[in-house]
Scaffold this active site. Sequence first.
Site, PDB file in Angstrom:
ATOM      1  N   ASP A  87       3.934  14.120   7.199  1.00 33.43           N
ATOM      2  CA  ASP A  87       2.906  13.459   7.942  1.00 33.43           C
ATOM      3  C   ASP A  87       2.103  14.526   8.738  1.00 33.43           C
ATOM      4  O   ASP A  87       2.754  14.721   9.937  1.00 33.43           O
ATOM      5  CB  ASP A  87       3.150  12.248   8.502  1.00 33.43           C
ATOM      6  CG  ASP A  87       1.983  11.452   9.211  1.00 33.43           C
ATOM      7  OD1 ASP A  87       1.218  12.063   9.330  1.00 33.43           O
ATOM      8  OD2 ASP A  87       2.084  10.186   8.839  1.00 33.43           O
ATOM      9  N   LEU A 122      -6.182   6.219   1.889  1.00 35.42           N
ATOM     10  CA  LEU A 122      -6.968   6.734   0.790  1.00 35.42           C
ATOM     11  C   LEU A 122      -8.288   7.470   1.868  1.00 35.42           C
ATOM     12  O   LEU A 122      -8.846   6.542   2.608  1.00 35.42           O
ATOM     13  CB  LEU A 122      -7.352   5.775  -0.023  1.00 35.42           C
ATOM     14  CG  LEU A 122      -8.401   6.437  -0.954  1.00 35.42           C
ATOM     15  CD1 LEU A 122      -7.847   7.723  -1.849  1.00 35.42           C
ATOM     16  CD2 LEU A 122      -8.965   5.448  -2.016  1.00 35.42           C
ATOM     17  N   ALA A 148       0.543   2.262  -2.014  1.00 36.92           N
ATOM     18  CA  ALA A 148      -0.425   2.783  -1.096  1.00 36.92           C
ATOM     19  C   ALA A 148      -1.880   2.288  -1.742  1.00 36.92           C
ATOM     20  O   ALA A 148      -2.482   1.215  -1.502  1.00 36.92           O
ATOM     21  CB  ALA A 148      -0.393   3.909  -0.548  1.00 36.92           C
ATOM     22  N   ARG A 149      -2.541   3.497  -2.111  1.00 36.23           N
ATOM     23  CA  ARG A 149      -3.904   3.290  -3.044  1.00 36.23           C
ATOM     24  C   ARG A 149      -3.822   4.022  -4.072  1.00 36.23           C
ATOM     25  O   ARG A 149      -3.212   4.966  -4.222  1.00 36.23           O
ATOM     26  CB  ARG A 149      -5.319   3.934  -1.969  1.00 36.23           C
ATOM     27  CG  ARG A 149      -5.075   2.927  -0.802  1.00 36.23           C
ATOM     28  CD  ARG A 149      -5.684   1.681  -1.034  1.00 36.23           C
ATOM     29  NE  ARG A 149      -6.004   0.840   0.200  1.00 36.23           N
ATOM     30  CZ  ARG A 149      -5.284  -0.269   0.611  1.00 36.23           C
ATOM     31  NH1 ARG A 149      -4.235  -0.127   0.018  1.00 36.23           N
ATOM     32  NH2 ARG A 149      -5.590  -0.630   1.568  1.00 36.23           N
ATOM     33  N   GLU A 178      -8.416  -1.091 -11.166  1.00 37.41           N
ATOM     34  CA  GLU A 178      -7.848  -2.267 -11.011  1.00 37.41           C
ATOM     35  C   GLU A 178      -8.945  -3.618 -11.523  1.00 37.41           C
ATOM     36  O   GLU A 178      -9.788  -3.446 -11.075  1.00 37.41           O
ATOM     37  CB  GLU A 178      -7.441  -2.618  -9.746  1.00 37.41           C
ATOM     38  CG  GLU A 178      -5.904  -1.687  -9.274  1.00 37.41           C
ATOM     39  CD  GLU A 178      -5.637  -2.040  -7.894  1.00 37.41           C
ATOM     40  OE1 GLU A 178      -4.744  -1.208  -7.554  1.00 37.41           O
ATOM     41  OE2 GLU A 178      -6.124  -2.721  -7.265  1.00 37.41           O
ATOM     42  N   HIS A 206      -1.136  -4.851  -7.657  1.00 38.86           N
ATOM     43  CA  HIS A 206      -1.488  -4.696  -6.199  1.00 38.86           C
ATOM     44  C   HIS A 206      -0.988  -5.915  -5.440  1.00 38.86           C
ATOM     45  O   HIS A 206      -2.005  -6.724  -4.730  1.00 38.86           O
ATOM     46  CB  HIS A 206      -2.917  -4.810  -6.036  1.00 38.86           C
ATOM     47  CG  HIS A 206      -3.638  -4.102  -4.923  1.00 38.86           C
ATOM     48  ND1 HIS A 206      -4.621  -2.936  -4.805  1.00 38.86           N
ATOM     49  CD2 HIS A 206      -3.079  -4.066  -3.712  1.00 38.86           C
ATOM     50  CE1 HIS A 206      -4.558  -2.701  -3.830  1.00 38.86           C
ATOM     51  NE2 HIS A 206      -3.787  -3.391  -3.041  1.00 38.86           N
ATOM     52  N   ALA A 207       0.382  -6.164  -5.745  1.00 36.08           N
ATOM     53  CA  ALA A 207       0.793  -7.477  -4.618  1.00 36.08           C
ATOM     54  C   ALA A 207       1.946  -7.015  -3.606  1.00 36.08           C
ATOM     55  O   ALA A 207       2.512  -7.935  -3.049  1.00 36.08           O
ATOM     56  CB  ALA A 207       1.690  -7.969  -5.950  1.00 36.08           C
ATOM     57  N   ALA A 208       1.821  -6.032  -3.586  1.00 36.16           N
ATOM     58  CA  ALA A 208       3.030  -5.679  -2.250  1.00 36.16           C
ATOM     59  C   ALA A 208       2.849  -6.099  -1.034  1.00 36.16           C
ATOM     60  O   ALA A 208       3.549  -6.504  -0.220  1.00 36.16           O
ATOM     61  CB  ALA A 208       3.018  -4.097  -2.331  1.00 36.16           C
TER      62      ALA A 208
END
Length: 221
Positions: A87, A122, A148-149, A178, A206-208
């Site tokens: 990072d 993103l 993430a994205r 999606e 996309h359920a996290a």
Amino acid sequence: VPVCNIPDYGTTEVADHAIALMLALTRGTAPYHRMLSKAPREGWRFAEAPLVRRLRGTVFGVIGMGRIGMATALRAKAFGMKVLFYDPHLPSGIELSLGFERALELKSLVANSDVLSIHAPLDQSTAGLVNRDLLGMSKRGQILINTARGPIVDLDAVMESLQSGQLGGAGLDVLPEEPANLSHPLIKSYHEEASWLEGRLILTPHAAFYSPSSVEDLRRK
């Protein structure tokens, strides 16, 4: 219509989901379920899951050590995994306070990670970040997790890496398009249950972020 930024909702849900995708692949829960649902007796074969491995002592790589990345890394550490992160936006020394190891270059992170989990935002610098070149540097048999994205990961590159064996498996909660685009060859192969993908790819919708509690937090905050 007021538009609000709620940066702290769903943090634990996404972290849990990333670890769940990793476990579904590395402990074989997804392929075991599929085998036994099709054939409860004939499918009783523990050695059929292709990615089962001991997690303790392996390297959990994190791209993006923000709130969610940190929460996920702490969960991986609880499994006895060594946490390595990249990072460029964090100040020097934060790795010392966390007890993690820091990679100064992305290619070093990818080359040394047994599991690579993406937790970056993103933007122009991260769109297509995980591409052919980057995956070509990965440790062979690596497992890729993306909560993430979708556009951060090049699906064509993932398919090629899975076919070559450079990637052992992938757990993707997010996709560049999606809902899933059936015209993409990787999605098509997944839908058709291609034998070369058996136990190596898991998709979730996309359920996290989702739980009843996280939705309540989102509305309240």
